[in-house]
Design an enzyme around this catalytic site. Structure first.
Site, PDB file in Angstrom:
ATOM      1  N   CYS A 163       0.802  -1.222   0.000  1.00  0.00           N
ATOM      2  CA  CYS A 163       0.000   0.000   0.000  1.00  0.00           C
ATOM      3  C   CYS A 163       0.836   1.275   0.000  1.00  0.00           C
ATOM      4  O   CYS A 163       0.286   2.376   0.030  1.00  0.00           O
ATOM      5  CB  CYS A 163      -0.956  -0.010   1.187  1.00  0.00           C
ATOM      6  SG  CYS A 163      -2.116  -1.402   1.111  1.00  0.00           S
ATOM      7  N   HIS A 300      -1.914   7.975   6.535  1.00  0.00           N
ATOM      8  CA  HIS A 300      -2.216   6.699   5.882  1.00  0.00           C
ATOM      9  C   HIS A 300      -3.473   6.075   6.479  1.00  0.00           C
ATOM     10  O   HIS A 300      -4.221   5.408   5.767  1.00  0.00           O
ATOM     11  CB  HIS A 300      -1.034   5.736   6.040  1.00  0.00           C
ATOM     12  CG  HIS A 300      -1.291   4.379   5.463  1.00  0.00           C
ATOM     13  ND1 HIS A 300      -1.375   4.156   4.105  1.00  0.00           N
ATOM     14  CD2 HIS A 300      -1.508   3.168   6.050  1.00  0.00           C
ATOM     15  CE1 HIS A 300      -1.616   2.873   3.877  1.00  0.00           C
ATOM     16  NE2 HIS A 300      -1.701   2.250   5.034  1.00  0.00           N
ATOM     17  N   LYS A 330      -9.326   8.478   3.761  1.00  0.00           N
ATOM     18  CA  LYS A 330      -9.892   7.141   3.555  1.00  0.00           C
ATOM     19  C   LYS A 330     -11.293   6.984   4.141  1.00  0.00           C
ATOM     20  O   LYS A 330     -11.985   6.018   3.834  1.00  0.00           O
ATOM     21  CB  LYS A 330      -8.944   6.080   4.105  1.00  0.00           C
ATOM     22  CG  LYS A 330      -7.645   5.970   3.303  1.00  0.00           C
ATOM     23  CD  LYS A 330      -6.739   4.868   3.834  1.00  0.00           C
ATOM     24  CE  LYS A 330      -5.474   4.735   3.008  1.00  0.00           C
ATOM     25  NZ  LYS A 330      -4.511   5.827   3.238  1.00  0.00           N
ATOM     26  N   HIS A 335      -9.858   2.374   1.413  1.00  0.00           N
ATOM     27  CA  HIS A 335      -8.409   2.217   1.221  1.00  0.00           C
ATOM     28  C   HIS A 335      -8.137   1.812  -0.229  1.00  0.00           C
ATOM     29  O   HIS A 335      -8.449   0.695  -0.646  1.00  0.00           O
ATOM     30  CB  HIS A 335      -7.863   1.165   2.181  1.00  0.00           C
ATOM     31  CG  HIS A 335      -6.379   1.047   2.153  1.00  0.00           C
ATOM     32  ND1 HIS A 335      -5.567   1.916   1.449  1.00  0.00           N
ATOM     33  CD2 HIS A 335      -5.538   0.154   2.742  1.00  0.00           C
ATOM     34  CE1 HIS A 335      -4.307   1.568   1.605  1.00  0.00           C
ATOM     35  NE2 HIS A 335      -4.262   0.491   2.378  1.00  0.00           N
ATOM     36  N   PHE A 392       1.842   3.522   4.142  1.00  0.00           N
ATOM     37  CA  PHE A 392       2.499   2.375   4.766  1.00  0.00           C
ATOM     38  C   PHE A 392       1.885   1.087   4.215  1.00  0.00           C
ATOM     39  O   PHE A 392       0.708   1.060   3.852  1.00  0.00           O
ATOM     40  CB  PHE A 392       2.329   2.406   6.284  1.00  0.00           C
ATOM     41  CG  PHE A 392       2.681   3.733   6.921  1.00  0.00           C
ATOM     42  CD1 PHE A 392       3.803   4.431   6.519  1.00  0.00           C
ATOM     43  CD2 PHE A 392       1.871   4.279   7.907  1.00  0.00           C
ATOM     44  CE1 PHE A 392       4.130   5.661   7.097  1.00  0.00           C
ATOM     45  CE2 PHE A 392       2.186   5.498   8.498  1.00  0.00           C
ATOM     46  CZ  PHE A 392       3.321   6.193   8.091  1.00  0.00           C
ATOM     47  N   PHE A 394       1.941  -3.606   3.944  1.00  0.00           N
ATOM     48  CA  PHE A 394       2.315  -4.920   4.451  1.00  0.00           C
ATOM     49  C   PHE A 394       3.810  -5.158   4.236  1.00  0.00           C
ATOM     50  O   PHE A 394       4.405  -4.684   3.262  1.00  0.00           O
ATOM     51  CB  PHE A 394       1.538  -6.014   3.730  1.00  0.00           C
ATOM     52  CG  PHE A 394       0.160  -6.269   4.285  1.00  0.00           C
ATOM     53  CD1 PHE A 394      -0.241  -5.753   5.505  1.00  0.00           C
ATOM     54  CD2 PHE A 394      -0.739  -7.058   3.581  1.00  0.00           C
ATOM     55  CE1 PHE A 394      -1.508  -6.008   6.007  1.00  0.00           C
ATOM     56  CE2 PHE A 394      -1.997  -7.321   4.070  1.00  0.00           C
ATOM     57  CZ  PHE A 394      -2.383  -6.800   5.289  1.00  0.00           C
TER      58      PHE A 394
END
Length: 406
Positions: A163, A300, A330, A335, A392, A394
């Site tokens: 992301c 984020h 968001k 997202h 940010f 995974f």
């Protein structure tokens, strides 16, 4: 060599609109693009929430032979890039005569890969996959399609960083121009918006379960957040050296001052505070500015328990007693994943250029982790001339950008 890097064009294709004006108005008005999907409910999703992204019509622009190479996300990216080039006053003659680069964020292609393999398994013949399948199913599908359609001859690279992909693409483009390796780089991020690309996310309970209340499901930083809402689309930003932009009389919208990045070096999906804090700190240091010069942080924050809380703590750690205004868009867009770093650059630029901060939709109460920052719950008209945008992902990949108005 150290060139100044400016933004000369932007384009967007999202649940908030498919033009810059539509998206600006949607941000200001607090429009929410989240919907309930009966298709996902019937298919067995735990969360039937997603965003409503219009399907583009490429027939007037792209011939049939080329369209067969383009999956959903490449179609979104093409429309966003057409807009951005027009916004930058950069026509095909210019692209043909100059070495223009391309770095776009994309980290998976689910539906096109699934369709091709289903045809193969059902018919027992690889010919059934079709001649466009390989080009649709590669992570680099967006860059390979855009580079061919716009005849781009500079760098051709896909940023694959979960992301943070869209943000990393802008950071990499910034570095290439800053170091004199390219004059112009088309950057962005794209995300398919079908249910297949997020089925595994749903299976690990990553999504909000507010199926009966879609508009209030995505609630970044709020005490009662219960998961994110998946979205999609594409956003494109044209980066250019200041000298190049001035030479061709281009509109100069803003200047990228610094890029920060880091890895958490810990759990594959659970974030920490230290990694994001380093990303923010490096972005500010590389920009050469005082934190108090930053008038707004586009967070984020995806509406997850751990992620939002730890980002809030990272922001508080870096900015100290300066309560910089913070929101996450968001709440309105869900997202947008691989697209998010690029689309949030566009959203924040639209706010800065039009004198407002879009409210953090559905933020009603802070919790013990998010009460340490200054979250703006409703749209406010205010001037700011510098912002920081976080992304940010995974694997603990972090990216932060500092941009100034010009």
């Amino acid at each position: 060599m150290s060139n100044r890097v400016v933004i000369t064009g932007m384009g967007i294709w999202s649940c908030l609109g498919t033009t810059l004006d539509e998206v600006r108005d949607a941000l200001y008005q607090g429009k929410c693009g989240v919907i309930f999907s009966q298709e996902r409910k019937d298919a067995g999703f735990l969360s039937a929430l997603c965003t409503d992204v219009p399907k583009p019509n490429l027939k007037p622009y792209v011939d049939r032979n080329m369209r067969k190479f383009m999956p959903e996300e490449a179609q979104y990216a093409y429309m966003a890039t057409r807009q951005a080039l027009e916004n930058a006053k950069m026509d095909q003659d210019y692209l043909d005569a100059h070495e223009v680069g391309l770095i776009y964020g994309n980290d998976s292609v689910a539906e096109a890969t699934m369709d091709a393999l289903d045809k193969f398994r059902n018919l027992g013949n690889t010919l059934a996959c079709g001649s466009g399948a390989i080009f649709q199913s590669m992570n680099s599908t967006v860059t390979m399609n855009l580079a061919c359609l716009f005849h781009l001859k500079g760098i051709n690279l896909t940023a694959s960083a979960a992301c943070a992909s869209g943000s990393q693409s802008i950071g990499l483009g910034y570095l290439l121009i800053k170091d004199g390796l390219q004059d112009t780089v088309i950057c962005g991020g794209a995300q398919e918006n079908n249910m297949y690309c997020v089925a595994s996310f749903d299976g690990i309970n990553a999504f909000s379960k507010r199926n009966d209340d879609p508009k209030h499901a995505s609630r970044p930083f709020d005490r009662d957040r219960d998961g994110l809402v998946p979205g999609g689309g594409a956003a494109t930003v044209i980066l250019e050296s200041y000298e190049s932009a001035v030479k061709r009389g281009a509109p100069i919208l803003g200047e990228v001052l610094g890029w920060g990045f880091s890895g958490n070096g810990a759990h594959i999906s659970t974030p920490n505070v230290e990694g994001p804090a380093r990303s923010l700190q490096l972005a500010i240091e590389h920009a050469g500015v005082d934190p108090r010069e930053i008038g707004y942080v586009n967070a984020h924050a995806t509406s997850t328990r751990a992620g939002d809380g730890r980002e809030a703590e990272a922001i508080a750690r870096v900015f100290g007693d300066y309560k910089v205004p913070v929101t996450s868009t968001k709440g309105q867009t869900g997202h947008e994943m691989w697209m998010a770093g690029a689309s949030e650059m566009v959203y924040t630029m639209l706010m800065m250029k039009n004198g407002f901060i879009a409210g953090n939709l559905n933020f009603e109460n802070a919790d013990e982790h998010t009460n340490c920052i200054n979250i703006i719950p409703e749209t406010v008209e205010t001037k700011f001339n510098m912002f920081l945008s976080n992304s940010f992902g995974f694997g603990g990949t972090n990216s932060s950008l500092v941009v100034k108005d010009l």
